[in-house]
Design a protein around this motif. Structure first.
Motif, PDB file in Angstrom:
ATOM      1  N   TYR A  46      -1.501  14.869   0.495  1.00 54.02           N
ATOM      2  CA  TYR A  46      -1.297  13.411   0.493  1.00 54.02           C
ATOM      3  C   TYR A  46      -2.593  12.679   0.159  1.00 54.02           C
ATOM      4  CZ  TYR A  46      -1.277   8.651   2.109  1.00 54.02           C
ATOM      5  OH  TYR A  46      -1.460   7.290   2.162  1.00 54.02           O
ATOM      6  N   SER A  47      -3.674  13.073   0.835  1.00 53.17           N
ATOM      7  CA  SER A  47      -4.931  12.340   0.701  1.00 53.17           C
ATOM      8  C   SER A  47      -5.457  12.346  -0.735  1.00 53.17           C
ATOM      9  CB  SER A  47      -5.980  12.936   1.654  1.00 53.17           C
ATOM     10  OG  SER A  47      -5.565  12.800   3.001  1.00 53.17           O
ATOM     11  N   ILE A  48      -5.279  13.449  -1.453  1.00 51.43           N
ATOM     12  CA  ILE A  48      -5.743  13.520  -2.842  1.00 51.43           C
ATOM     13  C   ILE A  48      -4.985  12.528  -3.717  1.00 51.43           C
ATOM     14  CG2 ILE A  48      -5.801  15.004  -4.886  1.00 51.43           C
ATOM     15  CD1 ILE A  48      -6.411  17.349  -3.017  1.00 51.43           C
ATOM     16  N   TRP A  49      -3.710  12.309  -3.418  1.00 51.68           N
ATOM     17  CA  TRP A  49      -2.870  11.457  -4.262  1.00 51.68           C
ATOM     18  C   TRP A  49      -2.520  10.122  -3.593  1.00 51.68           C
ATOM     19  CZ3 TRP A  49      -2.218  12.885  -9.180  1.00 51.68           C
ATOM     20  CH2 TRP A  49      -2.444  14.232  -9.503  1.00 51.68           C
TER      21      TRP A  49
ATOM     22  N   LYS B  86      -3.929   7.174  -3.567  1.00 53.46           N
ATOM     23  CA  LYS B  86      -4.055   5.973  -4.406  1.00 53.46           C
ATOM     24  C   LYS B  86      -2.809   5.769  -5.266  1.00 53.46           C
ATOM     25  CE  LYS B  86      -7.284   3.736  -7.617  1.00 53.46           C
ATOM     26  NZ  LYS B  86      -8.581   3.899  -8.349  1.00 53.46           N
ATOM     27  N   GLU B  87      -2.336   6.851  -5.872  1.00 52.22           N
ATOM     28  CA  GLU B  87      -1.146   6.765  -6.716  1.00 52.22           C
ATOM     29  C   GLU B  87       0.104   6.463  -5.888  1.00 52.22           C
ATOM     30  OE1 GLU B  87      -4.279   8.662  -8.930  1.00 52.22           O
ATOM     31  OE2 GLU B  87      -3.459   9.081  -6.940  1.00 52.22           O
ATOM     32  N   ILE B  88       0.184   7.052  -4.706  1.00 55.09           N
ATOM     33  CA  ILE B  88       1.337   6.816  -3.829  1.00 55.09           C
ATOM     34  C   ILE B  88       1.402   5.344  -3.417  1.00 55.09           C
ATOM     35  CG2 ILE B  88       2.317   7.351  -1.555  1.00 55.09           C
ATOM     36  CD1 ILE B  88       1.168  10.199  -1.912  1.00 55.09           C
ATOM     37  N   TYR B  89       0.264   4.798  -3.039  1.00 50.98           N
ATOM     38  CA  TYR B  89       0.215   3.379  -2.666  1.00 50.98           C
ATOM     39  C   TYR B  89       0.596   2.489  -3.848  1.00 50.98           C
ATOM     40  CZ  TYR B  89      -1.627   2.889   2.084  1.00 50.98           C
ATOM     41  OH  TYR B  89      -1.760   2.853   3.443  1.00 50.98           O
ATOM     42  N   GLY B  90       0.097   2.850  -5.031  1.00 46.21           N
ATOM     43  CA  GLY B  90       0.390   2.049  -6.218  1.00 46.21           C
ATOM     44  C   GLY B  90       1.869   1.972  -6.525  1.00 46.21           C
TER      45      GLY B  90
ATOM     46  N   LEU C 117       4.368   2.375  -4.188  1.00 45.97           N
ATOM     47  CA  LEU C 117       5.214   1.933  -3.079  1.00 45.97           C
ATOM     48  C   LEU C 117       4.892   0.548  -2.516  1.00 45.97           C
ATOM     49  CD1 LEU C 117       5.414   5.280  -1.054  1.00 45.97           C
ATOM     50  CD2 LEU C 117       7.099   4.341  -2.639  1.00 45.97           C
ATOM     51  N   ILE C 118       3.673   0.090  -2.678  1.00 47.40           N
ATOM     52  CA  ILE C 118       3.270  -1.164  -2.040  1.00 47.40           C
ATOM     53  C   ILE C 118       3.234  -2.282  -3.071  1.00 47.40           C
ATOM     54  CG2 ILE C 118       1.544  -2.310  -0.608  1.00 47.40           C
ATOM     55  CD1 ILE C 118       2.861   0.092   0.699  1.00 47.40           C
ATOM     56  N   ASN C 119       4.077  -3.257  -2.896  1.00 41.91           N
ATOM     57  CA  ASN C 119       4.180  -4.389  -3.818  1.00 41.91           C
ATOM     58  C   ASN C 119       3.425  -5.590  -3.267  1.00 41.91           C
ATOM     59  OD1 ASN C 119       4.913  -5.884  -6.002  1.00 41.91           O
ATOM     60  ND2 ASN C 119       7.057  -6.134  -5.422  1.00 41.91           N
ATOM     61  N   ASN C 120       2.184  -5.334  -2.891  1.00 44.29           N
ATOM     62  CA  ASN C 120       1.330  -6.372  -2.301  1.00 44.29           C
ATOM     63  C   ASN C 120      -0.112  -5.915  -2.475  1.00 44.29           C
ATOM     64  OD1 ASN C 120      -0.351  -7.658  -0.230  1.00 44.29           O
ATOM     65  ND2 ASN C 120       1.559  -8.498   0.588  1.00 44.29           N
ATOM     66  N   GLU C 121      -0.883  -6.617  -3.283  1.00 45.02           N
ATOM     67  CA  GLU C 121      -2.236  -6.153  -3.641  1.00 45.02           C
ATOM     68  C   GLU C 121      -3.131  -5.999  -2.419  1.00 45.02           C
ATOM     69  OE1 GLU C 121      -4.060  -8.476  -6.644  1.00 45.02           O
ATOM     70  OE2 GLU C 121      -2.510  -8.083  -8.150  1.00 45.02           O
ATOM     71  N   GLU C 122      -3.033  -6.926  -1.489  1.00 45.68           N
ATOM     72  CA  GLU C 122      -3.882  -6.874  -0.291  1.00 45.68           C
ATOM     73  C   GLU C 122      -3.586  -5.628   0.530  1.00 45.68           C
ATOM     74  OE1 GLU C 122      -5.169  -9.779   3.453  1.00 45.68           O
ATOM     75  OE2 GLU C 122      -3.327 -10.189   2.310  1.00 45.68           O
ATOM     76  N   LEU C 123      -2.315  -5.287   0.682  1.00 46.39           N
ATOM     77  CA  LEU C 123      -1.938  -4.105   1.449  1.00 46.39           C
ATOM     78  C   LEU C 123      -2.174  -2.816   0.662  1.00 46.39           C
ATOM     79  CD1 LEU C 123       1.402  -5.405   3.029  1.00 46.39           C
ATOM     80  CD2 LEU C 123      -0.806  -5.131   4.179  1.00 46.39           C
ATOM     81  N   ALA C 124      -1.992  -2.863  -0.663  1.00 48.27           N
ATOM     82  CA  ALA C 124      -2.171  -1.666  -1.492  1.00 48.27           C
ATOM     83  C   ALA C 124      -3.618  -1.195  -1.515  1.00 48.27           C
ATOM     84  CB  ALA C 124      -1.686  -1.943  -2.916  1.00 48.27           C
ATOM     85  N   ALA C 125      -4.548  -2.099  -1.228  1.00 42.09           N
ATOM     86  CA  ALA C 125      -5.971  -1.746  -1.260  1.00 42.09           C
ATOM     87  C   ALA C 125      -6.402  -0.929  -0.050  1.00 42.09           C
ATOM     88  CB  ALA C 125      -6.815  -3.014  -1.353  1.00 42.09           C
ATOM     89  N   THR C 126      -5.484  -0.663   0.875  1.00 41.71           N
ATOM     90  CA  THR C 126      -5.849   0.026   2.123  1.00 41.71           C
ATOM     91  C   THR C 126      -5.599   1.533   2.062  1.00 41.71           C
ATOM     92  OG1 THR C 126      -3.655  -0.323   3.109  1.00 41.71           O
ATOM     93  CG2 THR C 126      -5.288  -2.058   3.433  1.00 41.71           C
TER      94      THR C 126
ATOM     95  N   ALA D 184     -12.368  12.347  -3.480  1.00 43.55           N
ATOM     96  CA  ALA D 184     -11.538  12.905  -4.559  1.00 43.55           C
ATOM     97  C   ALA D 184     -10.361  12.002  -4.906  1.00 43.55           C
ATOM     98  CB  ALA D 184     -11.030  14.295  -4.167  1.00 43.55           C
ATOM     99  N   VAL D 185      -9.931  11.153  -3.967  1.00 45.46           N
ATOM    100  CA  VAL D 185      -8.791  10.276  -4.223  1.00 45.46           C
ATOM    101  C   VAL D 185      -9.047   9.326  -5.391  1.00 45.46           C
ATOM    102  CG1 VAL D 185      -9.516   8.445  -2.633  1.00 45.46           C
ATOM    103  CG2 VAL D 185      -7.077   8.808  -3.082  1.00 45.46           C
ATOM    104  N   ASP D 186     -10.313   9.044  -5.675  1.00 43.21           N
ATOM    105  CA  ASP D 186     -10.656   8.122  -6.767  1.00 43.21           C
ATOM    106  C   ASP D 186     -10.947   8.848  -8.075  1.00 43.21           C
ATOM    107  OD1 ASP D 186     -10.423   5.684  -5.334  1.00 43.21           O
ATOM    108  OD2 ASP D 186     -12.351   6.060  -4.360  1.00 43.21           O
ATOM    109  N   TYR D 187     -10.769  10.183  -8.092  1.00 42.25           N
ATOM    110  CA  TYR D 187     -10.943  10.925  -9.340  1.00 42.25           C
ATOM    111  C   TYR D 187      -9.874  10.508 -10.350  1.00 42.25           C
ATOM    112  CZ  TYR D 187     -14.111  14.327  -7.096  1.00 42.25           C
ATOM    113  OH  TYR D 187     -15.157  14.935  -6.467  1.00 42.25           O
ATOM    114  N   ASN D 188     -10.170  10.774 -11.610  1.00 46.47           N
ATOM    115  CA  ASN D 188      -9.182  10.562 -12.658  1.00 46.47           C
ATOM    116  C   ASN D 188      -7.989  11.487 -12.446  1.00 46.47           C
ATOM    117  OD1 ASN D 188      -8.001  11.287 -15.511  1.00 46.47           O
ATOM    118  ND2 ASN D 188      -9.042   9.319 -15.752  1.00 46.47           N
ATOM    119  N   PHE D 189      -6.834  11.013 -12.837  1.00 39.77           N
ATOM    120  CA  PHE D 189      -5.582  11.765 -12.684  1.00 39.77           C
ATOM    121  C   PHE D 189      -5.700  13.187 -13.226  1.00 39.77           C
ATOM    122  CE2 PHE D 189      -1.006  11.937 -12.168  1.00 39.77           C
ATOM    123  CZ  PHE D 189      -0.596  12.849 -13.123  1.00 39.77           C
ATOM    124  N   ILE D 190      -6.387  13.345 -14.353  1.00 35.25           N
ATOM    125  CA  ILE D 190      -6.511  14.658 -15.006  1.00 35.25           C
ATOM    126  C   ILE D 190      -7.249  15.645 -14.120  1.00 35.25           C
ATOM    127  CG2 ILE D 190      -7.424  15.895 -17.007  1.00 35.25           C
ATOM    128  CD1 ILE D 190      -5.052  14.072 -17.593  1.00 35.25           C
TER     129      ILE D 190
END
Length: 468
Positions: free
Chosen positions: A308-311, A313-317, A319-328, A436-442
């Motif tokens: 979960y932790s590795i991905w 950022k993508e999971i939040y992107g 599922l969360i339709n709120n920029e303030e909450l998605a940044a967490t 690692a969560v901020d690494y590029n998708f590749i």
């Protein structure tokens, strides 16, 4: 052994995940109607309820398991007396909870204060003890399906009510709270007929005072142990309110904690099976099967938290339709990686419960909560949200590993786990996935494959190979 552990864990785990998966898919809709302030109010009210939740059963829940295993012929009589006592105790518990809610409900929810108090107490007072008895009976008899069915029913009821109240009626935080009440009420009520009629476990209101006093001498020292969950998980909200932090900040942490609650429900599901089986193997003095089960549990949890932790950022992107909450999303990583302590703790503390040395547990559980609480109250003015993340993680680490220093564990353990290896792995893994969560998708794809390979190797060497 592994078949029973996996089967029971899957049933206990999938049951809460059926509604939780629906909740996840509804997040893009719900976050359109619930702001960070709404989540902050929900978090604040929840923290008040959790403040007294450890007093709900006065620690008697753990003794149900002891009498079930040690007094097979007479345990029902003891259970019925506990049931009767708890039914009377609920009246005082409701009064205490109501007073605290009246005092501490935030001003943003002032108009709904009395409704919140009524909803918080109704289901607990009338059906709380019934639910405790029924759930424990099925758990100890290794019958996960009845509990799972009720969990699904409760979850689906909560979700449907949330959708109607939040999206259709636009009640905001109150809609979410009504949904939570509806789900809890349904599951608690569903146990009444089974416990009182089918199982013959109706309460004995004319309980023996001497018996209850004897039980409370053992159970009351466990209250600080269960109160640790409040100090560790929720007291930071109380601290943030004292320091007048915005409800929006509380809402951001509440969203991150919502994701970690998904993992906690899975871990608790495994515990439902792991704990009674651990009791059984300790009683049978079977270190080989116990060892395999412990390593299976540890690998299951590490697999989930790291992936979960590795991905995240993508999971939040998605599922969360709120920029303030998605940044967490990074907040959720700290909360979730901290949970890797749980298998280590559950295995160690089983010996304290089994041998009824509950007072010694205070040095593990309650101290862990105090450490976290100290960090929250001292460092929030300086570190803000990051002080909370630090306090939570440090408390969890102490919680999970300090018990291995105790003499009781060293003397009574039938399988000595090399806890220091897992302590090192947890710290390194947490630091790695946080960045690692901020690494590029590749780059994340080979990292994920490498992680899966390591887990597979650990499973083969520690579970399959040595289990032969």
């Amino acid at each position: 052994m592994l078949k029973d552990l996996v089967k029971g864990s899957v049933i206990y785990g999938l049951a809460p995940y059926v509604p939780k998966i629906l909740t996840v898919f509804l997040l893009p809709i719900l976050t359109k109607y619930l702001t960070s302030v709404d989540y902050g109010i929900i978090g604040t009210i929840t923290s008040i309820v959790f403040l007294v939740q450890a007093l709900q059963d006065l620690g008697l829940r753990v003794l149900l398991a002891n009498y079930f295993y040690k007094c097979k012929c007479q345990y029902k009589v003891i259970w019925r007396e506990i049931y009767g006592f708890l039914s009377a105790w609920m009246i005082f518990y409701a009064l205490l909870q109501g007073v605290l809610l009246y005092i501490f409900i935030p001003e943003e929810a002032e108009s709904n204060k009395w409704l919140i108090i009524i909803l918080s107490n109704f289901s607990t007072v009338f059906f709380g003890p019934t639910s405790i008895i029924g759930h424990k009976y099925y758990q100890l008899n290794l019958q996960p399906m009845p509990v799972a069915m009720r969990t699904v029913l409760s979850g689906v009821t909560t979700i449907l009510t949330n959708f109607v109240c939040v999206v259709v009626f636009k009640w905001g935080y109150m809609g979410a709270y009504v949904g939570s009440f509806a789900g809890t009420f349904i599951v608690n009520l569903s146990y009444w007929y089974v416990v009182n009629k089918k199982l013959g476990l109706s309460p004995i209101y004319n309980f023996k005072i001497r018996t209850i006093k004897k039980l409370l001498k053992v159970s009351i020292p466990t209250i600080p142990h269960y109160y640790t969950s409040y100090l560790l998980d929720t007291s930071y909200i109380f601290a943030m309110n004292i320091y007048k932090r915005p409800q929006a900040e509380i809402g951001q942490l509440t969203m991150a904690r919502n994701f970690s609650h998904l993992f906690e429900s899975t871990i608790n599901a495994v515990n439902q099976v792991f704990s009674p089986m651990t009791y059984q193997y300790i009683r049978e003095n079977n270190p080989k099967e116990l060892r395999r089960m412990v390593y299976t549990y540890i690998l299951m949890i590490y697999s989930m938290t790291c992936l979960y932790s590795i991905w995240a950022k993508e999971i939040y992107g998605l599922l969360i339709n709120n920029e303030e909450l998605a940044a967490t999303y990074k907040f959720s990583i700290i909360f979730i990686m901290a949970l890797n302590y749980r298998p280590l703790y559950v295995y160690c503390c089983t010996y304290f419960f089994y041998h009824e040395k509950t007072v010694q547990l205070l040095g593990i559980t309650f101290v862990a909560g105090l450490i976290s609480c100290f960090i929250y109250f001292v460092f929030i003015p300086y570190g803000g949200l990051y002080a909370i993340l630090l306090g939570y993680y440090v408390g969890c680490v102490y919680y999970g590993y300090s018990g291995y220093m105790y003499k009781l564990y060293k003397q009574k353990s039938i399988f000595h786990l090399k806890w220091y290896y897992f302590f090192f792995i947890q710290i390194v893994a947490s630091l790695f996935v946080y960045y690692a969560v901020d690494y590029n998708f590749i780059y994340k794809i080979p990292v994920t494959l490498l992680l899966l390979a390591c887990i597979g190797w650990g499973g083969y060497t520690r579970i399959l190979k040595k289990g032969k």
